[in-house]
Write a protein that holds these residues in place. Structure first.
Motif, PDB file in Angstrom:
ATOM      1  N   SER A 159       0.835  -1.207   0.000  1.00  0.00           N
ATOM      2  CA  SER A 159       0.000   0.000   0.000  1.00  0.00           C
ATOM      3  C   SER A 159       0.868   1.254   0.000  1.00  0.00           C
ATOM      4  N   SER A 160       1.978   1.221   0.726  1.00  0.00           N
ATOM      5  CA  SER A 160       2.899   2.363   0.732  1.00  0.00           C
ATOM      6  C   SER A 160       3.512   2.583  -0.640  1.00  0.00           C
ATOM      7  N   LEU A 161       3.817   1.490  -1.345  1.00  0.00           N
ATOM      8  CA  LEU A 161       4.355   1.607  -2.695  1.00  0.00           C
ATOM      9  C   LEU A 161       3.406   2.397  -3.583  1.00  0.00           C
ATOM     10  N   LEU A 162       2.140   1.982  -3.575  1.00  0.00           N
ATOM     11  CA  LEU A 162       1.177   2.622  -4.471  1.00  0.00           C
ATOM     12  C   LEU A 162       0.931   4.076  -4.083  1.00  0.00           C
ATOM     13  N   GLN A 163       0.830   4.336  -2.791  1.00  0.00           N
ATOM     14  CA  GLN A 163       0.598   5.706  -2.333  1.00  0.00           C
ATOM     15  C   GLN A 163       1.767   6.622  -2.685  1.00  0.00           C
ATOM     16  N   MET A 164       2.979   6.091  -2.634  1.00  0.00           N
ATOM     17  CA  MET A 164       4.147   6.880  -3.037  1.00  0.00           C
ATOM     18  C   MET A 164       4.114   7.169  -4.533  1.00  0.00           C
ATOM     19  N   LEU A 165       3.668   6.196  -5.325  1.00  0.00           N
ATOM     20  CA  LEU A 165       3.565   6.401  -6.770  1.00  0.00           C
ATOM     21  C   LEU A 165       2.507   7.454  -7.085  1.00  0.00           C
ATOM     22  N   VAL A 166       1.367   7.370  -6.446  1.00  0.00           N
ATOM     23  CA  VAL A 166       0.288   8.333  -6.676  1.00  0.00           C
ATOM     24  C   VAL A 166       0.730   9.738  -6.304  1.00  0.00           C
ATOM     25  N   ALA A 167       1.500   9.857  -5.222  1.00  0.00           N
ATOM     26  CA  ALA A 167       1.951  11.161  -4.739  1.00  0.00           C
ATOM     27  C   ALA A 167       3.183  11.672  -5.476  1.00  0.00           C
ATOM     28  N   ASN A 168       3.631  10.935  -6.490  1.00  0.00           N
ATOM     29  CA  ASN A 168       4.823  11.300  -7.278  1.00  0.00           C
ATOM     30  C   ASN A 168       6.101  11.340  -6.445  1.00  0.00           C
ATOM     31  N   ARG A 169       6.127  10.561  -5.380  1.00  0.00           N
ATOM     32  CA  ARG A 169       7.336  10.476  -4.579  1.00  0.00           C
ATOM     33  C   ARG A 169       8.263   9.379  -5.096  1.00  0.00           C
ATOM     34  N   VAL A 170       7.724   8.495  -5.920  1.00  0.00           N
ATOM     35  CA  VAL A 170       8.527   7.600  -6.753  1.00  0.00           C
ATOM     36  C   VAL A 170       7.911   7.641  -8.147  1.00  0.00           C
TER      37      VAL A 170
END
Length: 233
Positions: free
Chosen positions: A146-157
């Motif tokens: 879930s952290s992976l996806l949230q980071m992708l959505v937030a453009n942090r990765v």
């Protein structure tokens, strides 16, 4: 006594309203029933993957699932029950607006910046990425899908390297649109070493592991294992 450990890996192992659920949980219960033991799912611990691996390496009596079986882990002396063939490939998932053609690890290394690819710490995805020429400096390690996806959505990765089924499960359950993302099957992302296993600490009594394997094979021959997987997918 065995300490049973898994991770948040929905819908195959996860917690909901304080109860652990999923394909692997149902399978473990079926194996327990086949062995006529009195263990229950309430004894299963759900931990971040890296901590589960630490338990498996250093705490006698630990069993960790679902665990891939690369050579690096075989060298640690773990004992294995399986395999569980789920055909769940690793993919590089990005937002749909990324246009650059990416099909090789060399292209991944050229396109992505330092710490711009999200990955689960100590997961098989990290090992496969590095073994196939991915540059370690590109990785940003996290503890949950879930952290992976949230980071992708937030453009942090800019991308995440994770199992296909779990990636799109999180996209759906976290309320995002599948059409906003795309997955790239990088050539290195083969199914090799991606089958699932129950991994037991190296000092586990071998007869216990053998009985567990026999119970697993019995359920597989009865069609129980593929039916559990089909009903969860």
């Amino acid at each position: 006594m065995t300490t049973w450990v898994t991770e948040e890996f929905p819908p195959w192992s996860y917690t909901e309203n304080g109860e652990v659920k999923g394909f692997y949980i149902d399978l473990l219960e079926a194996i327990w029933a086949e062995l006529e033991t009195d263990e229950t799912r309430s004894a299963i611990q759900v931990l971040p993957w890296a901590r589960g691996m630490n338990y498996l390496e250093h705490r006698s009596g630990t069993a960790l699932f679902s665990n891939a079986k690369p050579k690096s882990r075989e060298k640690l002396g773990f004992q294995w029950v399986g395999p569980i063939k789920a055909n769940n490939r690793l993919v590089l998932t990005v937002k749909k607006d990324i246009q650059s053609p990416i099909s090789t690890m060399n292209q991944v290394n050229s396109f992505f910046c330092k710490q711009s690819i999200g990955i689960i710490n100590r997961d098989i995805s990290e090992e496969i990425f590095l073994e196939n020429g991915g540059q370690e400096e590109k990785l940003h390690r996290l503890n949950s899908g879930s952290s992976l996806l949230q980071m992708l959505v937030a453009n942090r990765v800019a991308a995440i390297y994770y199992k296909h089924f779990q990636t799109f499960y999180y996209i759906k359950t976290l309320g995002y649109e599948e059409s906003d993302f795309k997955s790239i099957y990088v050539n290195a992302s083969s199914t090799k070493n991606q089958d699932g296993y129950f991994a037991f600490h190296k000092d586990t009594e071998s007869k216990l592991v053998e009985r567990f394997q026999m119970a697993f094979k019995t359920l597989e021959e009865k069609g129980v294992v593929p039916n559990f997987l089909l009903n969860t997918s």
